[in-house]
Each structure stands twice: as structure tokens, then as C-alpha cells.
Write a protein that holds these residues in place. Structure first.
Motif, mmCIF file in Angstrom:
data_model
loop_
_atom_site.group_PDB
_atom_site.id
_atom_site.type_symbol
_atom_site.label_atom_id
_atom_site.label_comp_id
_atom_site.label_asym_id
_atom_site.label_seq_id
_atom_site.Cartn_x
_atom_site.Cartn_y
_atom_site.Cartn_z
ATOM 1 N N GLY A 35 0.730 -1.278 0.012
ATOM 2 C CA GLY A 35 -0.116 0.190 0.171
ATOM 3 C C GLY A 35 0.847 1.175 0.071
ATOM 4 O O GLY A 35 0.514 2.300 -0.629
ATOM 5 N N ALA A 36 1.979 1.165 0.552
ATOM 6 C CA ALA A 36 2.920 2.397 0.945
ATOM 7 C C ALA A 36 3.454 2.649 -0.516
ATOM 8 O O ALA A 36 4.014 3.819 -0.866
ATOM 9 C CB ALA A 36 3.827 2.045 1.981
ATOM 10 N N VAL A 37 3.547 1.527 -1.545
ATOM 11 C CA VAL A 37 4.253 1.898 -2.760
ATOM 12 C C VAL A 37 3.033 1.915 -3.682
ATOM 13 O O VAL A 37 3.101 1.391 -4.914
ATOM 14 C CB VAL A 37 5.260 0.873 -3.113
ATOM 15 C CG1 VAL A 37 6.428 1.179 -2.408
ATOM 16 C CG2 VAL A 37 4.809 -0.627 -3.027
ATOM 17 N N SER A 38 1.907 2.478 -3.325
ATOM 18 C CA SER A 38 0.891 2.675 -4.529
ATOM 19 C C SER A 38 0.388 1.065 -5.136
ATOM 20 O O SER A 38 -0.555 1.366 -6.005
ATOM 21 C CB SER A 38 1.314 3.464 -5.583
ATOM 22 O OG SER A 38 1.742 4.623 -5.138
ATOM 23 N N LEU A 39 0.368 0.101 -4.296
ATOM 24 C CA LEU A 39 -0.403 -0.900 -4.775
ATOM 25 C C LEU A 39 -1.419 -1.298 -3.765
ATOM 26 O O LEU A 39 -0.939 -1.754 -2.633
ATOM 27 C CB LEU A 39 0.585 -2.220 -4.959
ATOM 28 C CG LEU A 39 1.565 -2.079 -6.211
ATOM 29 C CD1 LEU A 39 2.558 -3.027 -6.160
ATOM 30 C CD2 LEU A 39 0.870 -1.949 -7.557
ATOM 31 N N ARG A 40 -2.847 -1.314 -4.062
ATOM 32 C CA ARG A 40 -3.778 -1.954 -3.243
ATOM 33 C C ARG A 40 -3.744 -3.242 -3.356
ATOM 34 O O ARG A 40 -4.459 -3.614 -4.537
ATOM 35 C CB ARG A 40 -4.994 -1.090 -3.166
ATOM 36 C CG ARG A 40 -6.021 -1.266 -2.037
ATOM 37 C CD ARG A 40 -7.080 -0.456 -2.159
ATOM 38 N NE ARG A 40 -8.142 -0.523 -3.159
ATOM 39 C CZ ARG A 40 -8.933 -1.385 -3.212
ATOM 40 N NH1 ARG A 40 -9.082 -2.160 -2.132
ATOM 41 N NH2 ARG A 40 -9.726 -1.397 -4.173
ATOM 42 N N VAL A 41 -3.563 -4.073 -2.490
ATOM 43 C CA VAL A 41 -3.716 -5.591 -2.619
ATOM 44 C C VAL A 41 -4.615 -6.181 -1.692
ATOM 45 O O VAL A 41 -4.839 -5.637 -0.616
ATOM 46 C CB VAL A 41 -2.253 -6.099 -2.692
ATOM 47 C CG1 VAL A 41 -1.493 -5.763 -3.733
ATOM 48 C CG2 VAL A 41 -1.493 -6.126 -1.374
#
Lengths: 151, 191
Positions: free
Chosen positions: B149-155
């Protein structure tokens, strides 16, 4: 082995969890949150409290924190003072401590107090453990643990 | 592609990492879970709390990851596909924090599955039948979600198999939900 950073972050989560509890527990129950009964796998004189505490200072502390307790004092009547000049969990703090960090340090130190109590419990000893830190007012990492073994 | 294999980078970073006794780590996590079970009535709430803690840890671990990896292997390019992200987690992330590497497979372009053969978190753990709903290692899902999430990936990360529930391996399925546009995360990635 696991990464020290990961362990410290886990510990921080434990501490902030305890801090956010609706009623702030007493220092006693904070410590018991992390009581760890660690059984020993070798023989030592089980009747002699001093030999047990010596084991804590040397083998146990080395295994858990990577070095031995700096200095052990005792009155030979169940009270022990364990001094550690470079306690790793406080290594990231810097002197002089602002009041908020002081609280954090005290909460952090509940953890090793619980460890000591849990380990002593593993040897069948009930104990009261408290902690002084900032002994000399400058070296933040310097802590001492007061251990009273109840007979 | 980088010339240095990811697992080699993982080994380098691991060798330079200050380490802590893993039994201490395992037992500390164990008492945390035990305490949560006493404090919360439902195991679902315990799972939720563990996941929340994991997210908090994840957002900080990613900083450590990015700084250490760029030092150990300056030529490693940023991940350009989701599968490369998974490779980096499997070969570097797990190695540098838990000291283990795990296998990875790719069921679909937006999913990868991590297979952990021995999980340091659950070394001494057996789940009693009365606590069946407990997802003991739920914190790992939180860490993966928080760090990505901190590197722009919502997983979304979830367990498929869990050793402590009697499976032979632990498998974690990670699915990409969206790539978050515009955020501080982009800045971290361009080096």
C-alpha cells in the motif's frame, strides 16, 4: 534468526496496543502481558537462586539480547540488581529524554521485566522485577533491573 | 532485467542485517496473540486486530526494504510488473526480515501465490478446535498489504493453506486490486 527491525516493530505494536487499552494497566500487568516461561534445557543447581540468576545474566541474556549483563549485585537474601550498560531496546532513544519518550521507555522496559519474571518462573521461582533506567542521566541505554525472588 | 538474481540480493541484505533471536520473536508474537484472544470476545476481532498491526509494521518495513536493497544492489530496476513485485517479496522481502525465502507461482496476471515451507511465526503453534476461526499468522497479510500500500499498490492478501492448521505448507495468495494513482508512493519508487 529474524531481522532486528522486524522484532522492534512487533514490540512497538505490542506497546502501542497496551497504551491504547481502555484502562491503562498497572506496570505489573503490563509486564505479565509478556511473561515468557522459558524452560531450561540443561542442569544447574535448582536449589541455589544465585546460580539461576547467574544463568540469566550470562546464557539467557546472551541468547536473547546478544551480550551478557554488565554487572550483577546481590545482598545474598533474594535481592539482585542486574545492570546492563547497553540495553538494545533503548538504543534508538537519545538523551536528554523528552517526557513522552520517557513514558515509552518505561513501557518498553516492562518487556524485559516480564522476560526475567517468566524465566524465573520457569525455574519455579516467583519474583518481583522492577526497572531503573537512565542511571547516570546521560547514557539512555544504561538500565538496571531489580529482582526480588520471593521464597 | 537486473544481472544479479534476486535471491542473491536477498542473501546480501540478510547477511548485513542486525538479527534477533528467532525464538524470542516467535514467543513474543505468541503471547501477543494469546493476550488478544483473552481481550477480544470473537476470534474475528483478533484477526482484524492482527491485520491492523501488520499494516502498521508493513508501512515501515517497506522503507527499510527500499533503502537496504538499493544499497545492496543499486542496479536492480524498480518492479515493472506485479509478478516482479511478488518475486521481490518472495526472494528478498521474506529473506531479509524472516531469514527464509519462499516459492512463488502466478495463477493470473494480477495474482501471485507465496508458498512458505517453514513459518518462523508459527513454529510452536497448534490451533485447538475451539479456536478454529483464528488466523494465527494474520499479521503477515497485514504486513504485505501495508507495505505494498505504501508503494501505491492496493492488494488483498489471504491465506490458502496454513501449517498450524494441519497443512503441509503455508500459502499466501496476494491479489492486486488497483494501482493507486497519485500518491507519495510514486516518489519512493523512482530512484
Amino acid at each position: 534468526a529474524v531481522s532486528e527491525t522486524l522484532f522492534n516493530l512487533l514490540l512497538q505494536q505490542v506497546i502501542s496496543y497496551v497504551q491504547n487499552l481502555p484502562s491503562l494497566p498497572t506496570s505489573e500487568s503490563q509486564a505479565s502481558l509478556i511473561d515468557l516461561p522459558l524452560p531450561s534445557s540443561f542442569s544447574l543447581d535448582p536449589c541455589n537462586s544465585l546460580s539461576i540468576v547467574k544463568y540469566l545474566c550470562k546464557d539467557f541474556w546472551s541468547k536473547v539480547f546478544g551480550h551478557q549483563i554488565t554487572k550483577l549485585q546481590t545482598n545474598h537474601r533474594g535481592v539482585f540488581v542486574l545492570k546492563d550498560d547497553s540495553f538494545p531496546l533503548l538504543a534508538d532513544l537519545s538523551a536528554p529524554l523528552p517526557p513522552t519518550s520517557r513514558l515509552l521507555a518505561i513501557l518498553t522496559l516492562a518487556y524485559p521485566c516480564g522476560l526475567i519474571r517468566g524465566a524465573l518462573k520457569g525455574f519455579g521461582r516467583e519474583s518481583v522485577v522492577s526497572c531503573d533506567f537512565l542511571n547516570d542521566g546521560e547514557n539512555v541505554e544504561s538500565t538496571s533491573f531489580n529482582v526480588k525472588i520471593l521464597m | 532485467m537486473s544481472k544479479v538474481p534476486l535471491s542473491r540480493t536477498g542473501d546480501i541484505v540478510w547477511s548485513r542485517t542486525p538479527k534477533t533471536n528467532s525464538e524470542l520473536f516467535t514467543l513474543t508474537y505468541g503471547v501477543l496473540v494469546a493476550q488478544l484472544l483473552r481481550d477480544f470476545e470473537k476470534v474475528e476481532e483478533v484477526n482484524k486486530e492482527l491485520r491492523r498491526m501488520g499494516r502498521n509494521i508493513g508501512v515501515r518495513l517497506i522503507d527499510e526494504y527500499l533503502s537496504k536493497v538499493s544499497l545492496a544492489s543499486p542496479t536492480t530496476p524498480p518492479c515493472s510488473t506485479f509478478h516482479q513485485t511478488g518475486d521481490s517479496i518472495a526472494k528478498i522481502g521474506f529473506k531479509m526480515f524472516l531469514g527464509i525465502s519462499c516459492d512463488i507461482s502466478y495463477p493470473s496476471p494480477t495474482t501471485f501465490v507465496l508458498t512458505v515451507h517453514s513459518n518462523p511465526l508459527s513454529t510452536f503453534v497448534e490451533i485447538p478446535p475451539s479456536r478454529e476461526g483464528l488466523s494465527y499468522c494474520e499479521i503477515m497479510n497485514g504486513v504485505i498489504e501495508g507495505s505494498l500500500g505504501a508503494v501505491s499498490l492496493r492488494v488483498e492478501s489471504r491465506f490458502r493453506k496454513q501449517i498450524e492448521k494441519g497443512d503441509d505448507v503455508t500459502t499466501i495468495e496476494v491479489e492486486m486490486m488497483e494501482r493507486i494513482k497519485d500518491g507519495v508512493g510514486e516518489g519512493y519508487k523512482d530512484e
